[in-house]
Design an enzyme around this catalytic site. Structure first.
Site, PDB file in Angstrom:
ATOM      1  N   GLY A  93       5.299   4.104  -8.680  1.00 31.77           N
ATOM      2  CA  GLY A  93       6.095   2.985  -9.153  1.00 31.77           C
ATOM      3  C   GLY A  93       4.977   1.673  -8.999  1.00 31.77           C
ATOM      4  O   GLY A  93       5.098   0.628 -10.006  1.00 31.77           O
ATOM      5  N   HIS A  94       4.229   1.741  -8.007  1.00 23.96           N
ATOM      6  CA  HIS A  94       3.289   0.588  -7.786  1.00 23.96           C
ATOM      7  C   HIS A  94       2.493   0.618  -8.945  1.00 23.96           C
ATOM      8  O   HIS A  94       2.096  -0.445  -9.530  1.00 23.96           O
ATOM      9  CB  HIS A  94       2.419   0.724  -6.439  1.00 23.96           C
ATOM     10  N   SER A 140       9.298   5.788  -3.570  1.00 23.98           N
ATOM     11  CA  SER A 140       9.185   4.796  -2.404  1.00 23.98           C
ATOM     12  C   SER A 140       8.002   5.182  -1.713  1.00 23.98           C
ATOM     13  O   SER A 140       8.082   6.443  -1.281  1.00 23.98           O
ATOM     14  CB  SER A 140      10.374   4.738  -1.818  1.00 23.98           C
ATOM     15  N   SER A 141       7.455   4.357  -0.743  1.00 22.00           N
ATOM     16  CA  SER A 141       6.332   4.870  -0.022  1.00 22.00           C
ATOM     17  C   SER A 141       7.152   5.606   1.284  1.00 22.00           C
ATOM     18  O   SER A 141       6.413   6.474   1.941  1.00 22.00           O
ATOM     19  CB  SER A 141       5.459   3.574   0.569  1.00 22.00           C
ATOM     20  N   ARG A 142       8.346   5.280   1.401  1.00 21.43           N
ATOM     21  CA  ARG A 142       8.878   5.745   2.608  1.00 21.43           C
ATOM     22  C   ARG A 142       9.476   7.192   2.196  1.00 21.43           C
ATOM     23  O   ARG A 142       9.842   7.846   3.340  1.00 21.43           O
ATOM     24  CB  ARG A 142      10.086   4.812   2.965  1.00 21.43           C
ATOM     25  N   GLY A 196       0.877  -1.121   0.015  1.00 24.20           N
ATOM     26  CA  GLY A 196       0.034  -0.129  -0.051  1.00 24.20           C
ATOM     27  C   GLY A 196       0.848   1.312  -0.025  1.00 24.20           C
ATOM     28  O   GLY A 196       2.172   1.202  -0.320  1.00 24.20           O
ATOM     29  N   LEU A 246       0.259   3.474  -2.087  1.00 29.24           N
ATOM     30  CA  LEU A 246       0.579   3.317  -3.354  1.00 29.24           C
ATOM     31  C   LEU A 246       1.154   4.695  -4.325  1.00 29.24           C
ATOM     32  O   LEU A 246       0.561   5.695  -3.796  1.00 29.24           O
ATOM     33  CB  LEU A 246      -0.573   2.856  -4.255  1.00 29.24           C
TER      34      LEU A 246
HETATM   35  P1  AMP Z   1       6.187  -2.216  -1.811  1.00 28.45           P
HETATM   36  O1  AMP Z   1       4.990  -1.769  -1.300  1.00 28.45           O
HETATM   37  O2  AMP Z   1       7.124  -1.379  -1.178  1.00 28.45           O
HETATM   38  O3  AMP Z   1       6.277  -3.929  -0.915  1.00 28.45           O
HETATM   39  O4  AMP Z   1       6.303  -2.549  -2.971  1.00 28.45           O
HETATM   40  C1  AMP Z   1       5.481  -3.364  -3.710  1.00 28.45           C
HETATM   41  C2  AMP Z   1       5.969  -3.515  -5.312  1.00 28.45           C
HETATM   42  O5  AMP Z   1       6.179  -2.186  -5.801  1.00 28.45           O
HETATM   43  C3  AMP Z   1       7.561  -3.997  -5.075  1.00 28.45           C
HETATM   44  O6  AMP Z   1       7.626  -5.159  -5.860  1.00 28.45           O
HETATM   45  C4  AMP Z   1       8.347  -3.055  -5.391  1.00 28.45           C
HETATM   46  O7  AMP Z   1       9.673  -3.571  -6.034  1.00 28.45           O
HETATM   47  C5  AMP Z   1       7.589  -2.295  -6.242  1.00 28.45           C
HETATM   48  N1  AMP Z   1       8.175  -0.856  -6.492  1.00 28.45           N
HETATM   49  C6  AMP Z   1       8.322   0.085  -5.340  1.00 28.45           C
HETATM   50  N2  AMP Z   1       8.735   1.309  -5.718  1.00 28.45           N
HETATM   51  C7  AMP Z   1       8.859   1.109  -6.895  1.00 28.45           C
HETATM   52  C8  AMP Z   1       9.559   2.048  -7.924  1.00 28.45           C
HETATM   53  N3  AMP Z   1       9.908   3.315  -7.526  1.00 28.45           N
HETATM   54  N4  AMP Z   1       9.379   1.560  -9.339  1.00 28.45           N
HETATM   55  C9  AMP Z   1       8.946   0.437  -9.715  1.00 28.45           C
HETATM   56  N5  AMP Z   1       8.502  -0.401  -8.710  1.00 28.45           N
HETATM   57  C10 AMP Z   1       8.411  -0.018  -7.477  1.00 28.45           C
END
Ligand code: AMP
Length: 300
Positions: free
Chosen positions: A54-55, A203-205, A49, A51
């Site tokens: 990237g997501h 990044s979510s962070r 989440g 989002l």
């Molecule tokens: P997370 O919510 O951080 O677990 O990410 C879920 C998915 O989104 C994972 O496969 C991540 O690698 C992908 N993701 C996160 N940030 C990016 C980004 N900047 N570009 C592409 N994919 C991303």
């Protein structure tokens, strides 16, 4: 508002565009089974989440290649270590659902913790050597948590293809190994890292970063760009490139480097000579926020 506080909706509500949101395995399995019975190819996008674009690029890729896209939203406690940000991890569920409805995802699975880890559960996935260095060394147990939840989501959603971001490079290697080693019939699709125009990987962070910290955070992508420029200009010594990357970070002594590495893209073992496919990875803590990034520094 947490999902736990929305029991009625979580049992199979519809958001705008009639996108079902389910919190339990039963309705998830039923919806996927119906789609498969209709001859549809199932795509799965696992997320935690909060989002961002990237997501959403993963959702778009799945929508393009599959006929039925399941997006999961689950902040997996098992992949967070003690003292990490599990409790404060952003959980903007309503905004996430609105974004997924706009993307025309076909189904959202947003389970509570107890739906994934049921009382008494005691079987976990040990992801082996590719999970040991880098993130695995800095965050012991992280990939055991990732591999366990990914396998569970694979079994629950039974996708034909699953979509992951290149941003978490080691995670993609761990997931590929999981699929190969455990004989899963799932195509692992890896999508490029989506970045801000100035290079910062989404990044979510990043939500934790104020403007000054965000400016400092650019050192990660800058160091990777430098590594790529050096290798493209003909530098083949990993030690020389690593030294230049370290120097870039040293300009910002308040940024705490966790690792800077040049590795083989399959084994994740450090290399001495840069060859096509070599990947540079960095992890650093910027004003309390831990960030990671990576790049292939010489094209195959
Ligand atoms: P997370 O919510 O951080 O677990 O990410 C879920 C998915 O989104 C994972 O496969 C991540 O690698 C992908 N993701 C996160 N940030 C990016 C980004 N900047 N570009 C592409 N994919 C991303």
């Amino acid at each position: 508002m947490t999902l736990k506080q929305r029991p009625i909706e979580s049992r199979g509500s519809k958001h705008s565009c009639e996108m079902p949101i389910v919190a339990e395995r039963g309705p998830l399995r039923a919806a996927v089974a119906a789609a498969r019975a209709g001859g549809k190819r199932i795509g799965l996008v696992p997320t935690m989440g909060a989002l961002h674009a990237g997501h959403l690029s993963l959702v778009e890729a799945s929508r393009k290649e599959c006929d039925f896209t399941v997006v999961t939203i689950f902040v997996n406690p098992m992949q967070f270590g003690p003292g990490e940000d599990f409790d404060r991890y952003p959980r903007p569920l309503e905004a996430d659902l609105a974004a997924l409805a706009r993307m025309e995802a076909d189904l959202v699975f947003a389970p509570p913790q107890t739906e994934i880890y049921r009382p008494g559960c005691g079987t976990f996935v040990d992801p082996g050597p590719v999970a040991l260095p880098l993130e695995g060394a800095c965050r012991p147990g992280h990939f055991r948590g990732v591999a366990t939840v990914v396998l569970k989501l694979f079994h629950l959603a039974r996708p034909d293809a699953a979509y992951f971001g290149r941003k978490d490079f080691q995670q993609t290697v761990v997931v590929r190994r999981l699929v190969d080693d455990l004989d899963l019939e799932i195509e692992v699709r890896v999508c490029p890292t989506v970045r801000e125009p100035d290079g910062l990987a989404l990044s979510s962070r990043n939500a934790y970063l104020g403007p000054e910290s965000r400016r400092k955070a650019l050192v990660l992508s800058r160091s990777l760009r430098l590594a790529r420029q050096l290798s493209e200009a003909g530098e083949r010594s990993a030690a020389a490139v690593l030294e230049k990357m370290r120097q870039e970070f040293a300009l910002l002594p308040e940024v705490r480097v966790e690792y800077i590495a040049l590795v083989d893209p399959e084994t994740l073992q450090p290399i001495e000579r840069i060859v096509p496919g070599t990947v540079a990875l960095v992890a650093a803590v910027v004003d309390g926020t831990r960030l990671i990034d990576n790049e292939t520094i010489l094209n195959s």
